[in-house]
Each structure stands twice: as structure tokens, then as C-alpha cells.
Write a protein that holds these residues in place. Structure first.
Motif, PDB file in Angstrom:
ATOM      1  N   ALA A 193      -5.903   1.887  -0.538  1.00 55.86           N
ATOM      2  CA  ALA A 193      -4.523   1.398  -0.642  1.00 55.86           C
ATOM      3  C   ALA A 193      -3.948   1.741  -2.016  1.00 55.86           C
ATOM      4  O   ALA A 193      -2.785   2.174  -2.129  1.00 55.86           O
ATOM      5  CB  ALA A 193      -4.477  -0.107  -0.401  1.00 55.86           C
ATOM      6  N   THR A 194      -4.751   1.580  -3.056  1.00 63.84           N
ATOM      7  CA  THR A 194      -4.295   1.922  -4.406  1.00 63.84           C
ATOM      8  C   THR A 194      -3.942   3.403  -4.491  1.00 63.84           C
ATOM      9  O   THR A 194      -2.899   3.781  -5.038  1.00 63.84           O
ATOM     10  CB  THR A 194      -5.401   1.600  -5.428  1.00 63.84           C
ATOM     11  OG1 THR A 194      -5.717   0.210  -5.346  1.00 63.84           O
ATOM     12  CG2 THR A 194      -4.962   1.955  -6.836  1.00 63.84           C
ATOM     13  N   CYS A 195      -4.829   4.234  -3.943  1.00 63.93           N
ATOM     14  CA  CYS A 195      -4.600   5.686  -3.998  1.00 63.93           C
ATOM     15  C   CYS A 195      -3.357   6.077  -3.206  1.00 63.93           C
ATOM     16  O   CYS A 195      -2.568   6.929  -3.647  1.00 63.93           O
ATOM     17  CB  CYS A 195      -5.825   6.420  -3.463  1.00 63.93           C
ATOM     18  SG  CYS A 195      -7.295   6.259  -4.500  1.00 63.93           S
ATOM     19  N   ALA A 196      -3.149   5.472  -2.037  1.00 66.10           N
ATOM     20  CA  ALA A 196      -1.992   5.825  -1.212  1.00 66.10           C
ATOM     21  C   ALA A 196      -0.688   5.429  -1.896  1.00 66.10           C
ATOM     22  O   ALA A 196       0.284   6.198  -1.905  1.00 66.10           O
ATOM     23  CB  ALA A 196      -2.110   5.152   0.153  1.00 66.10           C
ATOM     24  N   LEU A 197      -0.648   4.230  -2.469  1.00 66.12           N
ATOM     25  CA  LEU A 197       0.570   3.792  -3.154  1.00 66.12           C
ATOM     26  C   LEU A 197       0.850   4.656  -4.384  1.00 66.12           C
ATOM     27  O   LEU A 197       2.003   5.030  -4.643  1.00 66.12           O
ATOM     28  CB  LEU A 197       0.428   2.328  -3.561  1.00 66.12           C
ATOM     29  CG  LEU A 197       0.394   1.319  -2.403  1.00 66.12           C
ATOM     30  CD1 LEU A 197       0.012  -0.072  -2.907  1.00 66.12           C
ATOM     31  CD2 LEU A 197       1.745   1.267  -1.685  1.00 66.12           C
ATOM     32  N   ALA A 198      -0.194   4.979  -5.152  1.00 66.68           N
ATOM     33  CA  ALA A 198       0.000   5.822  -6.333  1.00 66.68           C
ATOM     34  C   ALA A 198       0.460   7.221  -5.930  1.00 66.68           C
ATOM     35  O   ALA A 198       1.319   7.821  -6.600  1.00 66.68           O
ATOM     36  CB  ALA A 198      -1.301   5.903  -7.131  1.00 66.68           C
ATOM     37  N   ALA A 199      -0.091   7.738  -4.830  1.00 63.22           N
ATOM     38  CA  ALA A 199       0.337   9.050  -4.358  1.00 63.22           C
ATOM     39  C   ALA A 199       1.792   9.023  -3.924  1.00 63.22           C
ATOM     40  O   ALA A 199       2.560   9.966  -4.184  1.00 63.22           O
ATOM     41  CB  ALA A 199      -0.552   9.500  -3.197  1.00 63.22           C
ATOM     42  N   GLY A 200       2.212   7.937  -3.257  1.00 60.19           N
ATOM     43  CA  GLY A 200       3.608   7.823  -2.843  1.00 60.19           C
ATOM     44  C   GLY A 200       4.546   7.845  -4.034  1.00 60.19           C
ATOM     45  O   GLY A 200       5.592   8.526  -4.011  1.00 60.19           O
ATOM     46  N   ARG A 201       4.211   7.110  -5.093  1.00 58.72           N
ATOM     47  CA  ARG A 201       5.068   7.101  -6.277  1.00 58.72           C
ATOM     48  C   ARG A 201       5.115   8.480  -6.936  1.00 58.72           C
ATOM     49  O   ARG A 201       6.178   8.944  -7.374  1.00 58.72           O
ATOM     50  CB  ARG A 201       4.560   6.064  -7.278  1.00 58.72           C
ATOM     51  CG  ARG A 201       4.747   4.610  -6.821  1.00 58.72           C
ATOM     52  CD  ARG A 201       4.423   3.599  -7.920  1.00 58.72           C
ATOM     53  NE  ARG A 201       3.039   3.658  -8.363  1.00 58.72           N
ATOM     54  CZ  ARG A 201       2.627   4.253  -9.483  1.00 58.72           C
ATOM     55  NH1 ARG A 201       3.524   4.837 -10.286  1.00 58.72           N
ATOM     56  NH2 ARG A 201       1.350   4.254  -9.810  1.00 58.72           N
TER      57      ARG A 201
END
Length: 500
Positions: A387-395
């Protein structure tokens, strides 16, 4: 005939002629040395010495001329295909690899004639030494034939490499290593030891050899066995070790990841088959690597590795994953208002940003759907903070698209939840995919994000599953019941300082 072929032909012709002269001179020296050791007392008569002094040079010159016309020119005619710059036929290839044997046969015929000739001269002039003369010349003939084979194989190695290039003969075409080892043994051990035996037998039969002469003969032939045998053993080792060393060095390069390596095949024995087999193996590995790279580009590196590591089949497993969905804004109008080349260029720049950031954040771009992309985090390779990686990738994607692809705005949605990850399709053609509620939720969030500030939205479930540092960069903005869903979703947007 090109310059390279002409130079190669001249070099080989020079080597073969030099080898022919050298072998006959060596044969003459062997005859002289053995005659001095083995001739019965009181030795050769003056008349036989005079006849031999005339006959030996005349015969050596005649043998060189006959060998050049018969052996060297015949060999070059057999190798004509190389001078013409074309690939040999199977028959030409086999004939070319047998040229060293043909040259050896030429020398055997010439020295067979020499054996009969000098034996006949001895019978006419000094019958007492006929047996010794016959044995001496016969021994020299064996030495000359062995040396002729070795020189011929060395001189014709460039042609052997050309003949065997790109092929893998089903069996050795030049007699194999066994024949070569027998020739080496014959040259370095067999002939000198046979000379010792003959010396002892003749001394025993005649009974007229002094102890001193017998001792000198044995010492001389023993030194030949030690010195010449060592030299031949070195040649034996090099002829066997060099091809193996070339394979060993090439294996090191393959182990380091260089699958383009190819070693020249210049040996018609089992060693040549080893070299050709390595080239086939390297070519197969290069093709396998190319297919794996292509496969990885189509389905993702992690999926490719997983597919090669485990058995592939239809079906999947339920797991908690994070999903990122990104879709261009107004793609239909974009395709209608711009030339296809510009649209493709825009899509490539758009997808480059997406792939870069998904890879950097340990995700997998699972598929491209027209002007949209679906990325998953947590499968097929486990990822504890997906979840952390997905949110950081989105930003990161939102920031880079705004800066690098301003003419291609896109909505981005991120969701987390349970989904089925596995292969779907038919046993003959299937693909790896992720199916479940987070995929649908991310797609719906993307639709809303196209009109939201920053064009990026996530579900609050994803924010709650993320690490504290990443969760602190997001804020809840309200509840919305997404299309196709019955329960409301709490939306999350990045804080203004983090791309909101």
C-alpha cells in the motif's frame, strides 16, 4: 578470389611446402643417424656410401617435387571452395578435413618407394646390410608420416575452421582423438623404442656388435626417447588442451552473462564436436535469453520469473494487494484531433513515466488497456508494504506527468483489498492478471480523479494500510458511493505539499 582468401592460400601453400621439405630432411637425418648406430661392422662399404651420398639428395629433391605436385596442389584443389568464397558442400567439407590424412598418405607412398629403392641398392652393392637398410628407412618413413600428419593438421587449421563454421558434424570426421594419440605415441615413443629393440635383436643375431657400440646405440636411442618423446608429449597436450581451454574460457563469458560468445571450430575430432556443441549451446542460451527478455517485457519481469520457476496453469489465489489505475483524460478527442503518429508518441511518453515509477516502487504494470494502465503491488512477488509503494508511486506519477507530459493529463486511482491473482484464459493462451474489488475500485477512483485537484485519488483503506510516513501525506476528503458498488468509499487525496 578476394585478398583475404589469396593471402590465406599463399600462407597455407607456403606452410605445406615448408612442411614437406622439413619432413623429408628430418627423414634423411633419421636414416643417417640410425644407419650409423645399426650398421653391422665394419659398416657401409665405400661403394655403398658413394651410391647413398648421390641417391639420398636426388631422392629427397624428387620427393619434394613429387609431393608438391601431388600432395600440396591436390590439397589446394580440394580447398578450392574457400578460395571461391563460398560455403563447402558436405562432400567438400569431409574431403577438406581429410587433407592431413591425404598428405600423410602421399608421404607414406614416397617413403615406401624409398624403402624399396634403398633396400634394393643395398642388395646390389652390399647384401650384408640389406636388412639393416630396410629397417632404417622403414623407421624413418613412420617418423616422416607422423610428422606430416601433425604439420598438415596445424597448417590447415584455418581451412578446418572455415569448413566447420556453423555446423555440428554428427561424428568425428578426421579419425578422432584416438588416431591422433596413436600417431603421437608412434612418433614419440613407438619408433625410438622399436629402434632399441631392433638394435638389441640385431646385436644378438649377428653377434658382431661390440659392447661399446651397443651401449652407445642404446644411450643414443634412449636420449631420443626422452627428449623427442617429451617434445611430442607437449604437442599432444597442446592439441588436446587448446580446444578445451577455448571452451572453458567461453564458458566463463557465458557465466558472466555474455551469450553472444562463439568460439572457432578448427578441429575435426571429438574436440571439434565439443567446440561446435558449445556454440550450439550458446546460441540456444542467447535465444532463450532473448525470449525471456521479450516475455518479461510483455508480461512483466516478476511474472516471467514466476512462470519459469513454477508450473503454469489456469487459476489463482486470493491475496491482499494494492492496485494503481491510470487513464488519460479526453483520449477519444485526442485521437480524433491529432495525427496517429503524435498520439502514439504521446502514449509512449505517458507510459514511460508510468512504467518508470511503478518499477521504482516495486510494482508490476500488469497490462496496458488502450490509453490506460493497470499496475499491481504485492503480486506476483510478495511485498509487505504494497500500500505504501502504490500510494508513493501514484504521487510520483502525478508529479512527473504534470511536469513532463503536460499535454497528456491523466487520472490516477489507488485502492487496496483482497483480489484473486493468477492466470486466466485458455490452456493454450492465457495471461496473468488480478481480478477483484480493489481493481474495480481503483478504476472508478480514476474516473473521479480526472476532475479532482491533482488528478489523484485513493481509498482511505489504502491509506490506513500504508506506513505512517506515507499515510501522513494524505487526507480524507469525504465518502462517495462509486459506480457499481453498494457501500460508500472514503476518498483520500494527497496533501497540497505532496501533490494534492
Amino acid at each position: 578470389m578476394d585478398q583475404h582468401a589469396t593471402a590465406l592460400r599463399r600462407r597455407v601453400q607456403g606452410l605445406l611446402t615448408a612442411a614437406l621439405i622439413a619432413t623429408n630432411v628430418i627423414g634423411a637425418l633419421v636414416v643417417a643417424g640410425l644407419a650409423a648406430l645399426l650398421m653391422p661392422a665394419p659398416g657401409m662399404s665405400g661403394e655403398l656410401v658413394r651410391v647413398t651420398a648421390v641417391a639420398v639428395p636426388v631422392y629427397v629433391v624428387s620427393a619434394v617435387v613429387a609431393g608438391t605436385l601431388w600432395g600440396t596442389r591436390g590439397a589446394l584443389r580440394t580447398l578450392r571452395w574457400a578460395a571461391d568464397g563460398r560455403r563447402p558442400t558436405d562432400a567438400e567439407r569431409a574431403a577438406s578435413l581429410r587433407v592431413p590424412l591425404r598428405l600423410t598418405f602421399v608421404q607414406a607412398v614416397l617413403w615406401g618407394i624409398a624403402t624399396l629403392l634403398f633396400g634394393g641398392l643395398a642388395a646390389l652393392v652390399q647384401p650384408k646390410v640389406v636388412l639393416t637398410e630396410f629397417l632404417v628407412v622403414a623407421f624413418a618413413a613412420v617418423v616422416v608420416c607422423a610428422i606430416a600428419y601433425l604439420f598438415g593438421e596445424f597448417a590447415l587449421r584455418p581451412y578446418a575452421a572455415l569448413a566447420l563454421a556453423g555446423t555440428t558434424p554428427p561424428r568425428p570426421v578426421s579419425g578422432g582423438v584416438n588416431r591422433r594419440m596413436l600417431l603421437f605415441w608412434c612418433l614419440g615413443t613407438g619408433v625410438p623404442v622399436a629402434g632399441l629393440i631392433v638394435t638389441a635383436v640385431l646385436a644378438w643375431v649377428r653377434g658382431d656388435v661390440s659392447t661399446t657400440k651397443l651401449a652407445v646405440s642404446v644411450i643414443a636411442l634412449g636420449l631420443v626417447v626422452l627428449c623427442f618423446g617429451l617434445l611430442v608429449t607437449v604437442f599432444t597436450a597442446r592439441s588436446v588442451v587448446n580446444p578445451i581451454s577455448s571452451v572453458r574460457d567461453a564458458l566463463g563469458r557465458v557465466r558472466a552473462g555474455d551469450f553472444t560468445v562463439e568460439i572457432p571450430v578448427y578441429d575435426g575430432s571429438e574436440l571439434g564436436l565439443l567446440q561446435a556443441g558449445f556454440n550450439d549451446m550458446a546460441a540456444g542460451l542467447a535465444e532463450r535469453e532473448r525470449l525471456r527478455d521479450l516475455f518479461g517485457k510483455h508480461v512483466g519481469h516478476e511474472v516471467a520469473v514466476e512462470a519459469m520457476r513454477t508450473s503454469t496453469g489456469l487459476g489463482g489465489t486470493v491475496c491482499t494487494v494494492s492496485v494503481l489505475f491510470v487513464d488519460l483524460v479526453g483520449s477519444t478527442a485526442l485521437a480524433a484531433s491529432r495525427p496517429p503518429e503524435e498520439v502514439v508518441g504521446l502514449l509512449n511518453r505517458f507510459f514511460t513515466v508510468v512504467v518508470d515509477e511503478v518499477d521504482r516502487h516495486h510494482g508490476l504494470v500488469n497490462k496496458f488497456v488502450g490509453d490506460a494502465a493497470l499496475a499491481v503491488f504485492g503480486v506476483p512477488a510478495p511485498l509487505g508494504d504494497h500500500a505504501t509503494c502504490a500510494l508513493a508511486a501514484g504521487r510520483a506519477i502525478a508529479a512527473r506527468l504534470a511536469a513532463e507530459v503536460p499535454d497528456g493529463p491523466a487520472g490516477i486511482g489507488v485502492a487496496t483489498g483482497d483480489a484473486v491473482a493468477g492466470n486466466v484464459g485458455d490452456p493454450r493462451r492465457f495471461e496473468y492478471t488480478v481480478i477483484g474489488d480493489p481493481v474495480n475500485e481503483a478504476a472508478r477512483l480514476t474516473e473521479l480523479a480526472k476532475n479532482a485537484p491533482g488528478r489523484l485519488l485513493a481509498s482511505w483503506t489504502a491509506v490506513e494500510a500504508a506506513a505512517a510516513d506515507e499515510a501522513a501525506r494524505w487526507t480524507a476528503t469525504g465518502d462517495v458511493t462509486l459506480r457499481g458498488r453498494t457501500r460508500p468509499t472514503t476518498l483520500a487525496s494527497p496533501l497540497p505539499r505532496d501533490g494534492g
